[in-house]
Design an enzyme around this catalytic site. Structure first.
Site, PDB file in Angstrom:
ATOM      1  CE  LYS A 184      39.588  40.798  36.602  1.00 47.45           C
ATOM      2  NZ  LYS A 184      40.858  41.204  36.091  1.00 47.45           N
ATOM      3  CD  GLU A 220      47.961  46.931  36.861  1.00 50.57           C
ATOM      4  OE1 GLU A 220      47.563  45.989  36.155  1.00 50.57           O
ATOM      5  OE2 GLU A 220      47.104  47.057  37.897  1.00 50.57           O
TER       6      GLU A 220
END
Length: 341
Positions: A184, A220
């Site tokens: 992330k 995603e």
């Protein structure tokens, strides 16, 4: 203290709250950290976070329950994910206990800004880890700043639990093969701004990213994870080393199996095999669950359950997860951390 905010129409925007937490890593160790009213960070102009992207972040929420108490949802999992990101970027790890206690301290200090139960609002926490110090060569920082700040937020998407359409991106990848897709880091999100802008200009909520190696499998949905539900009650979600491991997704996988009787399947999701799904959605901390009405691929819009109505199983999953987060439904052991007030 009475806070004058329109709790039911907060949107997803920054609010400068009274307190945030900050801790410094220097000379080989973390200091104790403290709450501060200073919302600015001072760092060297040569900090690796600025030049080489040596920075990582997390996102989690605090929830007001019906009895007025406040709770966090699986903060230890956010701590673990930040540690894995730190490993990937050769950054100093934040211990789990330090991470969780920092989050609890920020929530407690800003408790008046946790939206009331029933408004749908939450207190969004943004833990941030950055490499700082006087570094100009391409190598890891020797000093780090870990900070956690917060803001009250409403729904990430306007309209709440309403289906929207997405478009498959064949011109852009979210991450490189064997790159930082599972970490992330800010760079992944910066790279998504242009394709996201193009998708919105074309009338879609965001883009569907395919796997960067073959462009044949869904990975995603914008900044969220994908899931699909089949006619034979499978909860299907992609598995790939370049997908960010969503805490919401893994929570839904467990709830789908143990609470709703679905069969959890984590594996390849071929873009040419959308017909197998009767419902689909995106999931993540900010969005929770965003139902997908349809996906446009090579000029054709594939509609799942409906472009206007939420599918029944998607709604059940949403109600189960949100019920746990707000304390209305019993949580699996270890999922909830109470915040003293």
């Amino acid at each position: 203290m009475v806070v004058d905010l329109d709790w039911e129409n907060l949107g997803f925007a920054y609010h400068k709250l009274p307190f945030r937490y900050v801790s410094y890593f220097k000379d080989g160790k973390w200091d104790d950290g403290e709450l501060t009213e200073n919302a600015s960070i001072t760092l060297s102009e040569s900090s690796p976070a600025l030049h080489y992207g040596q920075q990582a972040f997390e996102g989690l929420k605090a929830y007001r329950t019906k009895d007025g108490s406040i709770q966090l949802f699986r903060p230890d999992k956010n701590a673990e994910r930040l540690q894995k990101t730190a490993e990937r970027l050769l950054m100093e790890k934040v211990p789990t206990d330090k991470f969780v206690e920092a989050c609890k301290a920020v929530v407690k200090a800003n408790a008046d800004y946790v939206p009331p139960y029933g408004t749908g609002g939450t207190l969004y926490l943004r833990p941030l880890l950055i490499g700082v110090g006087d570094v100009i060569g391409v190598h890891p920082a020797s000093e780090y700043i870990f900070t956690v700040f917060a803001m009250p937020v409403g729904s990430y998407f306007k309209g709440g639990l309403t289906p929207t359409n997405f478009i498959v991106s064949e011109d852009f990848d979210r991450a490189a093969p064997h790159g930082t897709g599972a970490a992330k880091v800010g760079g992944n999100y910066a790279a998504s701004l242009l394709p996201g802008k193009k998708a919105k200009e074309a009338g879609f909520s965001d883009v569907i990213y395919l796997d960067p190696a073959t462009h044949s499998k869904i990975e995603e949905v914008g900044a969220a994870n994908f899931f699909g539900i089949t006619a034979n009650n499978e909860f299907v979600t992609p598995l790939s080393p370049s997908i960010l491991p969503s805490i919401t997704k893994y929570s839904l996988l467990e709830l789908a199996e143990k609470r709703l009787g679905l069969t959890p399947v984590e594996g390849d999701v071929p873009i040419d095999d959308l017909d197998r799904f009767v419902e689909a959605g995106a999931c993540g901390t900010a969005a929770v669950i965003s139902p997908i009405g349809g996906i446009e691929y090579r000029g054709k819009l594939h509609v799942f359950y409906s472009e206007t109505e939420v599918g029944p199983m998607t709604k059940k999953l949403y109600d189960e997860l949100v019920g746990i987060q707000f304390g209305d439904i019993e949580a699996p052991e270890g999922w909830i951390v109470k915040v003293d007030q």
